[in-house]
Design a protein around this motif. Structure first.
Motif, PDB file in Angstrom:
ATOM      1  N   PRO A  77     -17.222 -25.593  36.941  1.00 45.59           N
ATOM      2  CA  PRO A  77     -17.514 -24.961  38.242  1.00 45.59           C
ATOM      3  C   PRO A  77     -16.372 -24.049  38.680  1.00 45.59           C
ATOM      4  CG  PRO A  77     -18.043 -27.304  38.294  1.00 45.59           C
ATOM      5  CD  PRO A  77     -17.330 -27.062  36.998  1.00 45.59           C
ATOM      6  N   GLY A  78     -16.730 -22.887  39.182  1.00 45.41           N
ATOM      7  CA  GLY A  78     -15.731 -21.951  39.665  1.00 45.41           C
ATOM      8  C   GLY A  78     -15.281 -20.920  38.645  1.00 45.41           C
ATOM      9  N   PHE A  79     -15.780 -21.039  37.416  1.00 41.21           N
ATOM     10  CA  PHE A  79     -15.361 -20.103  36.375  1.00 41.21           C
ATOM     11  C   PHE A  79     -16.540 -19.295  35.826  1.00 41.21           C
ATOM     12  CE2 PHE A  79     -12.027 -23.233  36.551  1.00 41.21           C
ATOM     13  CZ  PHE A  79     -10.861 -22.481  36.394  1.00 41.21           C
ATOM     14  N   ASP A  80     -17.585 -19.180  36.605  1.00 42.28           N
ATOM     15  CA  ASP A  80     -18.770 -18.439  36.157  1.00 42.28           C
ATOM     16  C   ASP A  80     -18.473 -16.954  35.930  1.00 42.28           C
ATOM     17  OD1 ASP A  80     -20.186 -20.775  36.348  1.00 42.28           O
ATOM     18  OD2 ASP A  80     -20.967 -20.360  38.351  1.00 42.28           O
ATOM     19  N   ALA A  81     -17.434 -16.435  36.581  1.00 47.00           N
ATOM     20  CA  ALA A  81     -17.108 -15.021  36.423  1.00 47.00           C
ATOM     21  C   ALA A  81     -16.711 -14.671  34.993  1.00 47.00           C
ATOM     22  CB  ALA A  81     -15.966 -14.635  37.372  1.00 47.00           C
ATOM     23  N   LEU A  82     -16.375 -15.669  34.179  1.00 49.63           N
ATOM     24  CA  LEU A  82     -15.977 -15.415  32.799  1.00 49.63           C
ATOM     25  C   LEU A  82     -17.166 -15.079  31.906  1.00 49.63           C
ATOM     26  CD1 LEU A  82     -13.425 -18.321  32.292  1.00 49.63           C
ATOM     27  CD2 LEU A  82     -12.873 -15.881  32.312  1.00 49.63           C
ATOM     28  N   GLU A  83     -18.352 -15.528  32.286  1.00 51.86           N
ATOM     29  CA  GLU A  83     -19.497 -15.450  31.372  1.00 51.86           C
ATOM     30  C   GLU A  83     -19.841 -14.001  31.012  1.00 51.86           C
ATOM     31  OE1 GLU A  83     -24.134 -17.005  31.035  1.00 51.86           O
ATOM     32  OE2 GLU A  83     -22.702 -17.983  32.392  1.00 51.86           O
ATOM     33  N   GLY A  84     -19.894 -13.119  31.996  1.00 51.70           N
ATOM     34  CA  GLY A  84     -20.283 -11.735  31.730  1.00 51.70           C
ATOM     35  C   GLY A  84     -19.364 -11.037  30.741  1.00 51.70           C
ATOM     36  N   PRO A  85     -18.043 -10.985  31.006  1.00 52.82           N
ATOM     37  CA  PRO A  85     -17.138 -10.316  30.057  1.00 52.82           C
ATOM     38  C   PRO A  85     -17.124 -10.958  28.674  1.00 52.82           C
ATOM     39  CG  PRO A  85     -16.064 -10.648  32.185  1.00 52.82           C
ATOM     40  CD  PRO A  85     -17.349 -11.412  32.235  1.00 52.82           C
ATOM     41  N   CYS A  86     -17.220 -12.288  28.639  1.00 52.80           N
ATOM     42  CA  CYS A  86     -17.180 -12.968  27.342  1.00 52.80           C
ATOM     43  C   CYS A  86     -18.458 -12.704  26.537  1.00 52.80           C
ATOM     44  CB  CYS A  86     -16.982 -14.466  27.540  1.00 52.80           C
ATOM     45  SG  CYS A  86     -15.339 -14.904  28.162  1.00 52.80           S
ATOM     46  N   LYS A  87     -19.599 -12.646  27.211  1.00 52.70           N
ATOM     47  CA  LYS A  87     -20.839 -12.311  26.510  1.00 52.70           C
ATOM     48  C   LYS A  87     -20.775 -10.889  25.964  1.00 52.70           C
ATOM     49  CE  LYS A  87     -24.481 -15.290  28.355  1.00 52.70           C
ATOM     50  NZ  LYS A  87     -25.771 -15.332  29.090  1.00 52.70           N
ATOM     51  N   ALA A  88     -20.228  -9.969  26.748  1.00 51.68           N
ATOM     52  CA  ALA A  88     -20.112  -8.584  26.287  1.00 51.68           C
ATOM     53  C   ALA A  88     -19.204  -8.496  25.060  1.00 51.68           C
ATOM     54  CB  ALA A  88     -19.571  -7.703  27.410  1.00 51.68           C
ATOM     55  N   LEU A  89     -18.125  -9.275  25.059  1.00 52.71           N
ATOM     56  CA  LEU A  89     -17.209  -9.261  23.924  1.00 52.71           C
ATOM     57  C   LEU A  89     -17.900  -9.753  22.657  1.00 52.71           C
ATOM     58  CD1 LEU A  89     -13.513 -10.382  24.068  1.00 52.71           C
ATOM     59  CD2 LEU A  89     -14.934 -11.041  22.141  1.00 52.71           C
ATOM     60  N   LEU A  90     -18.658 -10.850  22.767  1.00 56.01           N
ATOM     61  CA  LEU A  90     -19.370 -11.368  21.605  1.00 56.01           C
ATOM     62  C   LEU A  90     -20.473 -10.409  21.159  1.00 56.01           C
ATOM     63  CD1 LEU A  90     -19.790 -15.205  22.240  1.00 56.01           C
ATOM     64  CD2 LEU A  90     -18.412 -14.095  20.487  1.00 56.01           C
TER      65      LEU A  90
END
Length: 290
Positions: free
Chosen positions: A36-49
């Motif tokens: 919880p609280g780290f959802d902001a990571l999902e977008g950039p990390c998905k783009a990187l993969l």
């Protein structure tokens, strides 16, 4: 393609572990499990993969440990005020000694843990460190998949060699098939016409030509040879060829089916069945490549 990567990191009492797992998939399916609280990571990390991978089912998980964080207690003024107001309302109604401080603090809800969240600057530093760490985990996952890809490439090359061998055997059998068909046809006609009025030679020649044309597999074998060449070119290309290779396997199978259906020779039929089995093994391995 399968692969696994694990990367650990820490900064100022804040520690984390990234784990990435990859299994086979026809398309790219990215799934994240974040605290919880780290959802902001999902977008950039998905783009990187998404920039590095094209196929596979990827599961990424993040575990957080705050080793330097010390829990702090605070008084919930709202709850304490309700308790005090309730005690005042009972004065003169119940003959009891005034409440002690330890008694008040022992009431559930009066004491609670302070919500000690890091400030914006600290949070930005942590998110940047987590993103950089994920990039290293993604690189390790790609390296693991590449290593598996090299192993699968050798298997695919061996399967193509096997298919080429069956095609060569089929070509030899196909070369003798017209003579065998002609001899069998002449014997069948002789048996059928024994004692019956003769059939014009021209008519017999037309029927024989039609049978031979229907049994001719040289075109299918030529296409199989072309597909083998195309498959080797895809292997040499080596990047993002999985879907094209999968389609090529369908074409392999189509030609092999036609060879079996046209076969008028037991040896050619057996070779066609072996060819189909080798193509199926090739297709199963192709499902694993990027």
């Amino acid at each position: 393609m399968t692969g696994f990567a694990r990367v650990e990191g820490q900064t100022d009492g804040f520690a984390w572990v990234w784990e990435l797992r990859s299994v086979n998939g026809k398309a790219l399916d990215l799934r994240f499990r974040l605290p919880p609280g780290f959802d902001a990571l999902e977008g950039p990390c998905k783009a990187l993969l998404g920039d590095r991978l094209k196929r596979g089912s990827i599961n990424a998980s993040l575990a957080i440990t705050e080793t330097a964080r010390v829990a702090q207690l605070k008084i919930n003024d709202a709850v304490l005020g309700q308790v005090v107001d309730l005690l005042k309302s009972l004065e003169g109604v119940i003959d009891a000694a005034p409440p002690r401080l330890d008694g008040l603090l022992g009431i559930r809800g009066v004491m609670e843990l302070a919500d000690d969240q890091p400030g914006p600057e600290v949070r930005e530093v942590r998110l940047a460190a987590l993103t950089e760490s994920f990039g290293r985990a993604a690189g390790a996952l790609v390296a693991a998949r590449d290593a598996e890809g090299e192993r699968i490439g050798r298997v695919l090359s061996a399967r193509l060699d096997e298919i080429a061998g069956y095609v060569s055997t089929a070509e030899q059998a196909a070369a003798t098939q017209p003579d065998a068909i002609r001899a069998r046809f002449q014997q069948q006609i002789a048996d059928l016409l024994d004692g019956a009025p003769p059939v014009p030679e021209e008519r017999l020649a037309q029927e024989l030509a039609l049978i031979l044309a229907r049994a001719d597999v040289r075109e299918e074998l030529d296409r199989l040879a072309a597909h083998i060449l195309g498959a080797r070119e895809l292997l040499a290309e080596g990047l993002g060829v999985g879907r094209r290779f999968d389609f090529l396997c369908q074409e392999f199978n189509r030609e092999a089916n036609t060879v079996c259906s046209k076969s008028a020779d037991l040896g050619l039929t057996r070779t066609g069945l072996d060819l189909k089995a080798a193509i199926e093994q090739l297709r199963e391995q192709v499902q694993n490549i990027e």
